[in-house]
Design an enzyme around this catalytic site. Structure first.
Site, short mmCIF file in Angstrom:
data_model
loop_
_atom_site.label_atom_id
_atom_site.label_comp_id
_atom_site.label_asym_id
_atom_site.label_seq_id
_atom_site.Cartn_x
_atom_site.Cartn_y
_atom_site.Cartn_z
CD GLU A 262 -2.93 -1.02 0.93
OE1 GLU A 262 -3.14 -0.48 -0.13
OE2 GLU A 262 -3.59 -2.04 0.14
CB CYS A 296 -1.40 7.14 1.50
SG CYS A 296 -2.59 5.44 1.67
#
Ligand code: ADP
Length: 503
Positions: A262, A296
């Site tokens: 990720e 993110c």
């Protein structure tokens, strides 16, 4: 701020014991130590000694033995699920302490860290439920045999997490990995080990068999590297930056080991001319400035229809300037400090770069002048425009409270610009026209699209990036499969011998 988070805000810091969980025992790290700081003041909270490479070896051996032990390996799904339910309940029982600890260590508001702790507890419960209800498959017969596909544990799994939302990202890896029957070695980020150590203690106290979880604080290039390269580790799940993710993928390729990554993002948020302005402004603000942009999935590139650009930007800038900045434990604060002064300085360098690229700083662009905040790692929420999408600040992940805004003139122009990035994590669309939203959502090269909402998460919905934002997904019912090996079994049903061998 709720009454509960107000009460939390009044509590003082309680250090966690400077010991990590290794193979069922608690050990003081003999290696170098991290000075863990409170980013709202810059003062040291405590020190945490690092594990060393020999500890990784010991954790892998103990993990392999514990995962293979019939006391774990032999459990039926509902029996293993009971452990996860107990962990979920124990996290919930310690929620105020964990939320406060994470707020001290990351600077995040207690409202946010409270939500992250609740999400961690629910993640364990969710994967317990998934485990109990994941059926194995009989495949369609193609001969005189019964064919089935079963999922088995990998053995020892490495989990490497970043500093922005430690307890939630730890849980998102530990819960499905344990549910799938593995042992887990977690390496928290160097700046934020406290809540992971506290979580380890809570999990240990629930009676999880020793060795199934080790939590090893230390440097990525030492402990992280040792976990990834260890021959006894069969899978690594990583959340962090794209550059580190790529390094890790190279190391994993040497072992032909599966990895889930990720990684970073530069997510576009799109405001169409017909959007509900108040909703869109609030959504854009939340998308970029909550967690001080250290997410993110932050909506860090804003595209606004040129027809409404000036008006929208005026409203957005006014509301940005009104955001309440301060320590995450203070009632009513919306934007806390950045996680560390070093990171704050990196964000400031990006804003300087934007200036040098010809960007117009619409607000922010500096540290706050409030003397109360002078020692913390604060940076004012910043809005920049006047740049084109190929500017470095429009292309690189800043991971801070910095929004770059661009007007667009047509749908084709919008799609081209929104997709013109190496990243593909998430996107947001604000409009009243659902047909158009659907069309755009399908045209965007991202792993998640939010329409008329942003940065909302559901553990039951898979999450992952495309392009340089990641490999594979986490969460959702399939999340548990990422920690399993698939095995197909043929069960012969023919009474006659195989004809080929007859002579
Ligand atoms: P961030 O930009 O969020 O600090 P990183 O990708 O550097 O992101 O860090 C995320 C996690 O990866 C942290 O736990 C860090 O210690 C770890 N890490 C850093 N370098 C390596 C490496 N070479 N191998 C394994 N893990 C690493």
């Amino acid at each position: 701020m709720t009454g509960a988070s107000k009460a939390l805000a009044d509590k003082v810091f309680e250090p966690v014991p400077d010991e990590f969980l290794l193979a069922g025992n608690w050990k003081h790290g003999a290696g170098p130590a991290t000075s863990v700081i409170d980013p709202s003041t810059g003062s040291e909270l405590q020190r945490v000694g690092h594990a060393d490479v020999a500890d990784v070896d010991a954790a892998v051996s103990a993990g392999a033995a514990a995962a293979a032990d019939p006391a774990w390996r032999g459990l039926l799904p509902h029996q293993r699920a009971a452990y996860l339910h107990r962990i979920g309940a124990a996290i919930e029982g310690a929620a105020p302490r964990l939320a406060l600890l994470q707020s001290y260590n990351t600077g995040k508001t207690v409202t946010e860290t409270g939500a992250l702790v609740a999400s961690a507890a629910n993640t364990f419960r969710y994967f317990a439920a998934v485990l109990e209800t994941s059926d194995e498959e009989l495949t369609t017969p193609r001969g005189p045999y019964l064919t089935m596909s079963v999922h088995e544990p990998i053995g020892v799994v490495g989990a490497i997490t970043p500093w922005n939302s430690p307890i939630a990202s730890d849980a998102q890896k530990i819960a499905p990995a344990l549910a799938a029957g593995n042992a887990v070695i977690l390496k928290p980020a160097e700046w934020t080990p406290l809540v992971s150590l506290a979580l380890a203690r809570i999990i240990d106290e629930t009676g999880l068999p020793p060795g199934l979880l080790s939590v090893l604080p230390g440097r990525g290039s030492v402990i992280g590297d040792a976990i990834v390269g260890h021959p006894g580790v069969g899978k690594v799940s990583f959340t962090g930056g794209t550059t580190t993710g790529r390094t890790l993928a190279h190391a994993a390729a040497e072992k032909l080991m599966p990895v889930s990554l990720e990684l970073g993002g530069k997510s576009p948020t799109i405001v169409l001319a017909d959007a509900d302005v108040e909703q869109a402004v609030n959504g854009v603000l939340y998308g970029i400035f909550s967690s001080s942009g250290q997410s993110c999935i932050a909506g860090s590139r804003l595209f606004v229809d040129a027809a409404v650009y000036d008006e929208f930007m005026e409203r957005l800038v006014a509301k940005t300037q009104a955001l309440r900045i301060g320590p995450g434990r203070e009632p009513g604060v919306q934007v806390g400090p950045l996680v560390h002064h070093r990171h704050r300085d990196s964000v400031a360098r990006y804003v300087d770069l934007a200036r040098s690229e010809g960007g117009r700083i619409r607000c922010g662009g500096t540290v706050p002048d409030d003397p109360r905040l002078a020692d913390g790692a604060y940076y004012l929420p910043t809005v920049i425009d006047g740049l084109s999408n190929d500017a470095r600040v429009c292309q690189e992940e800043i991971f801070g409270p910095v929004l770059v805004a661009l007007p667009f003139h047509s749908e084709a122009d919008l799609i081209a610009q929104a997709n013109d990035t190496v990243y593909g994590l998430a996107a947001g669309i604000w409009t009243r026209d659902y047909r158009r939203a659907w069309r755009l959502a399908r045209a965007l090269h991202t792993g998640t699209v939010w329409i008329n909402t942003y940065k909302q998460f559901s553990i039951s919905t898979p999450f992952g990036g495309v392009k340089q934002s990641g490999l594979a997904t986490e969460k959702g019912r399939t999340g548990i499969r990422a920690y399993s090996r698939q095995k197909s079994i043929y069960l012969g049903m023919d009474d006659a011998p195989i004809a080929w061998a007859e002579n």
